[in-house]
Write a protein that holds these residues in place. Structure first.
Motif, PDB file in Angstrom:
ATOM      1  N   LYS A  35      34.834  59.372  48.958  1.00  0.00           N
ATOM      2  CA  LYS A  35      35.047  60.254  47.799  1.00  0.00           C
ATOM      3  C   LYS A  35      36.487  60.151  47.297  1.00  0.00           C
ATOM      4  O   LYS A  35      36.727  60.137  46.090  1.00  0.00           O
ATOM      5  N   ALA A  36      37.440  60.055  48.213  1.00  0.00           N
ATOM      6  CA  ALA A  36      38.846  59.909  47.795  1.00  0.00           C
ATOM      7  C   ALA A  36      39.037  58.619  47.009  1.00  0.00           C
ATOM      8  O   ALA A  36      39.713  58.605  45.972  1.00  0.00           O
ATOM      9  N   ALA A  37      38.426  57.532  47.471  1.00  0.00           N
ATOM     10  CA  ALA A  37      38.536  56.259  46.751  1.00  0.00           C
ATOM     11  C   ALA A  37      37.862  56.354  45.386  1.00  0.00           C
ATOM     12  O   ALA A  37      38.356  55.798  44.398  1.00  0.00           O
ATOM     13  N   GLU A  38      36.758  57.076  45.323  1.00  0.00           N
ATOM     14  CA  GLU A  38      36.071  57.253  44.045  1.00  0.00           C
ATOM     15  C   GLU A  38      36.940  58.033  43.058  1.00  0.00           C
ATOM     16  O   GLU A  38      37.016  57.696  41.874  1.00  0.00           O
ATOM     17  N   VAL A  39      37.617  59.052  43.545  1.00  0.00           N
ATOM     18  CA  VAL A  39      38.511  59.836  42.685  1.00  0.00           C
ATOM     19  C   VAL A  39      39.663  58.961  42.196  1.00  0.00           C
ATOM     20  O   VAL A  39      39.985  58.953  41.004  1.00  0.00           O
ATOM     21  N   VAL A  40      40.260  58.195  43.104  1.00  0.00           N
ATOM     22  CA  VAL A  40      41.346  57.290  42.706  1.00  0.00           C
ATOM     23  C   VAL A  40      40.847  56.320  41.648  1.00  0.00           C
ATOM     24  O   VAL A  40      41.501  56.109  40.620  1.00  0.00           O
ATOM     25  N   SER A  41      39.691  55.738  41.864  1.00  0.00           N
ATOM     26  CA  SER A  41      39.127  54.781  40.915  1.00  0.00           C
ATOM     27  C   SER A  41      38.969  55.396  39.532  1.00  0.00           C
ATOM     28  O   SER A  41      39.318  54.785  38.525  1.00  0.00           O
ATOM     29  N   THR A  42      38.455  56.606  39.500  1.00  0.00           N
ATOM     30  CA  THR A  42      38.209  57.288  38.232  1.00  0.00           C
ATOM     31  C   THR A  42      39.505  57.572  37.481  1.00  0.00           C
ATOM     32  O   THR A  42      39.595  57.335  36.280  1.00  0.00           O
ATOM     33  N   ILE A  43      40.521  58.036  38.181  1.00  0.00           N
ATOM     34  CA  ILE A  43      41.710  58.472  37.473  1.00  0.00           C
ATOM     35  C   ILE A  43      42.728  57.380  37.196  1.00  0.00           C
ATOM     36  O   ILE A  43      43.620  57.584  36.387  1.00  0.00           O
ATOM     37  N   VAL A  44      42.562  56.204  37.811  1.00  0.00           N
ATOM     38  CA  VAL A  44      43.476  55.101  37.475  1.00  0.00           C
ATOM     39  C   VAL A  44      42.866  54.127  36.478  1.00  0.00           C
ATOM     40  O   VAL A  44      43.570  53.292  35.925  1.00  0.00           O
ATOM     41  N   GLN A  45      41.572  54.244  36.262  1.00  0.00           N
ATOM     42  CA  GLN A  45      40.893  53.290  35.380  1.00  0.00           C
ATOM     43  C   GLN A  45      41.482  53.342  33.971  1.00  0.00           C
ATOM     44  O   GLN A  45      41.506  54.390  33.335  1.00  0.00           O
ATOM     45  N   ASN A  46      41.998  52.207  33.539  1.00  0.00           N
ATOM     46  CA  ASN A  46      42.566  52.053  32.193  1.00  0.00           C
ATOM     47  C   ASN A  46      43.694  53.040  31.894  1.00  0.00           C
ATOM     48  O   ASN A  46      43.864  53.469  30.762  1.00  0.00           O
ATOM     49  N   ASN A  47      44.460  53.397  32.918  1.00  0.00           N
ATOM     50  CA  ASN A  47      45.557  54.341  32.729  1.00  0.00           C
ATOM     51  C   ASN A  47      46.781  53.804  33.459  1.00  0.00           C
ATOM     52  O   ASN A  47      46.936  53.989  34.665  1.00  0.00           O
ATOM     53  N   ARG A  48      47.635  53.122  32.727  1.00  0.00           N
ATOM     54  CA  ARG A  48      48.793  52.454  33.333  1.00  0.00           C
ATOM     55  C   ARG A  48      49.725  53.426  34.063  1.00  0.00           C
ATOM     56  O   ARG A  48      50.255  53.102  35.115  1.00  0.00           O
ATOM     57  N   ARG A  49      49.943  54.594  33.512  1.00  0.00           N
ATOM     58  CA  ARG A  49      50.832  55.563  34.170  1.00  0.00           C
ATOM     59  C   ARG A  49      50.247  55.988  35.520  1.00  0.00           C
ATOM     60  O   ARG A  49      50.961  56.027  36.523  1.00  0.00           O
ATOM     61  N   SER A  50      48.974  56.274  35.552  1.00  0.00           N
ATOM     62  CA  SER A  50      48.327  56.655  36.806  1.00  0.00           C
ATOM     63  C   SER A  50      48.336  55.502  37.798  1.00  0.00           C
ATOM     64  O   SER A  50      48.561  55.693  38.995  1.00  0.00           O
ATOM     65  N   GLN A  51      48.117  54.297  37.310  1.00  0.00           N
ATOM     66  CA  GLN A  51      48.162  53.118  38.178  1.00  0.00           C
ATOM     67  C   GLN A  51      49.542  52.984  38.804  1.00  0.00           C
ATOM     68  O   GLN A  51      49.677  52.720  40.004  1.00  0.00           O
ATOM     69  N   GLN A  52      50.579  53.183  37.990  1.00  0.00           N
ATOM     70  CA  GLN A  52      51.944  53.066  38.483  1.00  0.00           C
ATOM     71  C   GLN A  52      52.248  54.136  39.542  1.00  0.00           C
ATOM     72  O   GLN A  52      52.899  53.854  40.543  1.00  0.00           O
ATOM     73  N   LEU A  53      51.759  55.353  39.316  1.00  0.00           N
ATOM     74  CA  LEU A  53      51.985  56.426  40.289  1.00  0.00           C
ATOM     75  C   LEU A  53      51.346  56.094  41.636  1.00  0.00           C
ATOM     76  O   LEU A  53      51.939  56.338  42.689  1.00  0.00           O
ATOM     77  N   VAL A  54      50.163  55.523  41.614  1.00  0.00           N
ATOM     78  CA  VAL A  54      49.507  55.140  42.870  1.00  0.00           C
ATOM     79  C   VAL A  54      50.287  54.024  43.550  1.00  0.00           C
ATOM     80  O   VAL A  54      50.483  54.045  44.772  1.00  0.00           O
ATOM     81  N   MET A  55      50.756  53.061  42.767  1.00  0.00           N
ATOM     82  CA  MET A  55      51.541  51.969  43.341  1.00  0.00           C
ATOM     83  C   MET A  55      52.822  52.513  43.979  1.00  0.00           C
ATOM     84  O   MET A  55      53.178  52.130  45.092  1.00  0.00           O
TER      85      MET A  55
END
Length: 138
Positions: A35-55
């Motif tokens: 479920k955690a991976a699913e949430v990450v997938s949903t909120i980083v999809q096509n969102n560069r700022r969110s992707q950067q925060l995870v990185m």
């Protein structure tokens, strides 16, 4: 399910929820990791700022770990989906996936003759779809 109400990971980050979310990727319960991976997938999809925060929060490491070695097929699949959403359309992140031996691991998982994967035809089809997306971009 709470995550449809989160507009993006920046919102989650502002309320100090990013680090705990990434921590759930290491939880001892497979359904929580998935479920955690699913949430990450949903909120980083096509969102560069969110992707950067995870990185920046080193979120790739637990995702790669779950993808390469999680004993639960659902958690493994959700981790791959999150990785795909995280690196899609981003050449530097795709290169990092390649350097982390991600493509070789993906090949190994897809070609696995392990008993746990033999009855999962649908799962393998989904994995192939994600693999094709990653290969096309790489």
């Amino acid at each position: 399910m709470f995550y449809p109400f989160i507009v993006n990971l920046a919102d989650l980050h502002l309320i100090c929820g990013l680090v705990p979310l990434l921590g759930y990727l290491k939880n001892s319960h497979a359904n929580i990791r998935a479920k955690a991976a699913e949430v990450v997938s949903t909120i980083v999809q096509n969102n560069r700022r969110s992707q950067q925060l995870v990185m920046e929060a080193n979120g790739v490491e637990p995702l790669l770990s779950n993808f390469t070695s999680d004993p639960d097929v659902t958690a493994l699949t959700k981790a791959l989906g999150a990785i795909s959403s995280l690196i899609r359309h981003n050449k530097p992140r795709i290169a990092a996936f390649h350097l982390a031996n991600g493509y070789a691991t993906l090949r190994d998982v897809l070609s696995s003759e392990s008993r746990r994967f033999q009855s999962l035809g649908t799962w393998k089809n989904e994995m192939h779809k994600v693999a094709c997306l990653l290969v096309q971009e790489g």
